[in-house]
Design a protein around this motif. Sequence first.
Motif, PDB file in Angstrom:
ATOM      1  N   THR A 112       0.816  -1.214   0.000  1.00 40.83           N
ATOM      2  CA  THR A 112       0.000   0.000   0.000  1.00 40.83           C
ATOM      3  C   THR A 112       0.855   1.272   0.000  1.00 40.83           C
ATOM      4  OG1 THR A 112      -0.136   0.019   2.413  1.00 40.83           O
ATOM      5  CG2 THR A 112      -1.873  -1.156   1.224  1.00 40.83           C
ATOM      6  N   MET A 113       2.169   1.127   0.050  1.00 43.99           N
ATOM      7  CA  MET A 113       3.052   2.294   0.060  1.00 43.99           C
ATOM      8  C   MET A 113       3.062   2.954  -1.317  1.00 43.99           C
ATOM      9  SD  MET A 113       6.181   0.582   2.210  1.00 43.99           S
ATOM     10  CE  MET A 113       7.277   1.958   1.997  1.00 43.99           C
ATOM     11  N   PRO A 114       2.908   4.270  -1.386  1.00 47.95           N
ATOM     12  CA  PRO A 114       2.895   4.957  -2.684  1.00 47.95           C
ATOM     13  C   PRO A 114       4.153   4.700  -3.521  1.00 47.95           C
ATOM     14  CG  PRO A 114       2.142   6.433  -0.962  1.00 47.95           C
ATOM     15  CD  PRO A 114       2.631   5.194  -0.284  1.00 47.95           C
ATOM     16  N   TYR A 115       5.314   4.693  -2.884  1.00 48.06           N
ATOM     17  CA  TYR A 115       6.552   4.450  -3.627  1.00 48.06           C
ATOM     18  C   TYR A 115       6.534   3.066  -4.256  1.00 48.06           C
ATOM     19  CZ  TYR A 115      11.416   3.568  -4.714  1.00 48.06           C
ATOM     20  OH  TYR A 115      12.568   3.244  -5.374  1.00 48.06           O
ATOM     21  N   TRP A 116       6.097   2.053  -3.506  1.00 55.67           N
ATOM     22  CA  TRP A 116       6.067   0.686  -4.013  1.00 55.67           C
ATOM     23  C   TRP A 116       5.093   0.569  -5.193  1.00 55.67           C
ATOM     24  CZ3 TRP A 116       2.793  -3.467  -4.659  1.00 55.67           C
ATOM     25  CH2 TRP A 116       3.401  -4.714  -4.836  1.00 55.67           C
ATOM     26  N   ILE A 117       3.946   1.214  -5.068  1.00 56.73           N
ATOM     27  CA  ILE A 117       2.934   1.167  -6.134  1.00 56.73           C
ATOM     28  C   ILE A 117       3.499   1.775  -7.423  1.00 56.73           C
ATOM     29  CG2 ILE A 117       0.691   2.071  -6.849  1.00 56.73           C
ATOM     30  CD1 ILE A 117      -0.149   1.842  -3.867  1.00 56.73           C
ATOM     31  N   GLU A 118       4.180   2.895  -7.300  1.00 56.81           N
ATOM     32  CA  GLU A 118       4.766   3.540  -8.483  1.00 56.81           C
ATOM     33  C   GLU A 118       5.933   2.729  -9.046  1.00 56.81           C
ATOM     34  OE1 GLU A 118       3.707   6.166 -10.239  1.00 56.81           O
ATOM     35  OE2 GLU A 118       1.971   6.150  -8.894  1.00 56.81           O
TER      36      GLU A 118
ATOM     37  N   PRO B 201       8.741  -9.139 -11.823  1.00 55.15           N
ATOM     38  CA  PRO B 201       9.264 -10.510 -11.877  1.00 55.15           C
ATOM     39  C   PRO B 201      10.381 -10.776 -10.868  1.00 55.15           C
ATOM     40  CG  PRO B 201       8.955  -9.678 -14.090  1.00 55.15           C
ATOM     41  CD  PRO B 201       8.730  -8.517 -13.156  1.00 55.15           C
ATOM     42  N   LEU B 202      11.283  -9.836 -10.686  1.00 56.78           N
ATOM     43  CA  LEU B 202      12.360 -10.019  -9.718  1.00 56.78           C
ATOM     44  C   LEU B 202      11.811 -10.045  -8.301  1.00 56.78           C
ATOM     45  CD1 LEU B 202      15.400 -10.379  -9.419  1.00 56.78           C
ATOM     46  CD2 LEU B 202      15.598  -7.887  -9.244  1.00 56.78           C
ATOM     47  N   PHE B 203      10.840  -9.191  -8.011  1.00 57.22           N
ATOM     48  CA  PHE B 203      10.223  -9.170  -6.690  1.00 57.22           C
ATOM     49  C   PHE B 203       9.498 -10.488  -6.416  1.00 57.22           C
ATOM     50  CE2 PHE B 203       7.137  -7.840  -3.454  1.00 57.22           C
ATOM     51  CZ  PHE B 203       7.974  -7.174  -2.576  1.00 57.22           C
ATOM     52  N   ILE B 204       8.804 -11.011  -7.412  1.00 57.32           N
ATOM     53  CA  ILE B 204       8.080 -12.277  -7.270  1.00 57.32           C
ATOM     54  C   ILE B 204       9.066 -13.422  -7.055  1.00 57.32           C
ATOM     55  CG2 ILE B 204       6.643 -13.936  -8.532  1.00 57.32           C
ATOM     56  CD1 ILE B 204       5.245 -11.414  -9.761  1.00 57.32           C
ATOM     57  N   ALA B 205      10.182 -13.431  -7.779  1.00 57.98           N
ATOM     58  CA  ALA B 205      11.203 -14.458  -7.570  1.00 57.98           C
ATOM     59  C   ALA B 205      11.767 -14.373  -6.154  1.00 57.98           C
ATOM     60  CB  ALA B 205      12.321 -14.301  -8.603  1.00 57.98           C
ATOM     61  N   GLY B 206      11.990 -13.161  -5.675  1.00 60.09           N
ATOM     62  CA  GLY B 206      12.470 -12.984  -4.308  1.00 60.09           C
ATOM     63  C   GLY B 206      11.485 -13.506  -3.284  1.00 60.09           C
ATOM     64  N   ARG B 207      10.202 -13.274  -3.518  1.00 62.69           N
ATOM     65  CA  ARG B 207       9.168 -13.796  -2.604  1.00 62.69           C
ATOM     66  C   ARG B 207       9.184 -15.320  -2.591  1.00 62.69           C
ATOM     67  NH1 ARG B 207       6.438 -11.364   0.980  1.00 62.69           N
ATOM     68  NH2 ARG B 207       4.507 -12.393   0.472  1.00 62.69           N
TER      69      ARG B 207
ATOM     70  N   THR C  59      14.685  -6.815  -2.006  1.00 58.06           N
ATOM     71  CA  THR C  59      15.235  -5.498  -1.699  1.00 58.06           C
ATOM     72  C   THR C  59      15.757  -4.818  -2.961  1.00 58.06           C
ATOM     73  OG1 THR C  59      15.856  -6.279   0.494  1.00 58.06           O
ATOM     74  CG2 THR C  59      16.911  -4.273  -0.280  1.00 58.06           C
ATOM     75  N   ALA C  60      16.382  -5.587  -3.845  1.00 55.92           N
ATOM     76  CA  ALA C  60      16.981  -5.021  -5.048  1.00 55.92           C
ATOM     77  C   ALA C  60      15.998  -4.883  -6.205  1.00 55.92           C
ATOM     78  CB  ALA C  60      18.156  -5.891  -5.494  1.00 55.92           C
ATOM     79  N   ALA C  61      14.815  -5.435  -6.057  1.00 61.79           N
ATOM     80  CA  ALA C  61      13.868  -5.488  -7.178  1.00 61.79           C
ATOM     81  C   ALA C  61      13.411  -4.104  -7.611  1.00 61.79           C
ATOM     82  CB  ALA C  61      12.658  -6.336  -6.802  1.00 61.79           C
ATOM     83  N   THR C  62      13.413  -3.913  -8.931  1.00 60.13           N
ATOM     84  CA  THR C  62      12.832  -2.715  -9.524  1.00 60.13           C
ATOM     85  C   THR C  62      11.750  -3.092 -10.530  1.00 60.13           C
ATOM     86  OG1 THR C  62      14.574  -2.693 -11.197  1.00 60.13           O
ATOM     87  CG2 THR C  62      14.918  -1.343  -9.224  1.00 60.13           C
TER      88      THR C  62
END
Length: 143
Positions: free
Chosen positions: A42-48, A111-117, A105-108
Motif C-alpha cells: 500500500t506504500m505509494p513508492y512501491w505502487i509507483e 518478476p524479480l520481486f516475485i522471484a524474491g518472494r 530489496t533489489a527489485a525494480t
Amino acid sequence: MLFKRPPNEKGAAWPAILVGLFASFGGILYGYDTGTISGIQTMPYWIEEFDRPDAGRIALIVSILSVGTFVGALAAGIMADITGRRWGIILSVMLPFNLGVALQTAATSQPLFIAGRFFAGLGVGLVSAQGVLISGNSLRIHC
C-alpha cells in the motif's frame, strides 16, 4: 516462577523452553513476512515502482511466498537428511531465505520481486519444517 518444572520431574525446564522457542522461529518468519507485505503493497513508492499492479498481480505477489513455503516444507526432510538438522537450518537461512530477501530489496520490477518472494518462502518452509525435526530430536535428550 512462571517456567517451573513439576516437582516430581527431573532436570530443568529451560532447555525444553529454548528448543520450543527455536522451533517456532519458522512460524515467526512466516507471520512477519505475511504481515509486512500487506503494508508494503500500500506504500505509494512501491505502487509507483512496480507499475501500479492490479489485484491479480498483487494476489500473485502475496501468495507466491506460500508456494515457496510449501515447496520448502516438502524438501526439508531430504535436506535435513543430507546436511543434518542443525546445518540444514543454517543453510536454509543463509541461502534461499537471504537470497529471497536480497532479491526483494533489489527489485525494480515485478518478476524479480516475485522471484524474491518465492525464494524467501522456500527458506521459510525449510526452516519451519526442520525446526520441528530438530526440536523433536533435542527434546528426547533433555526430557
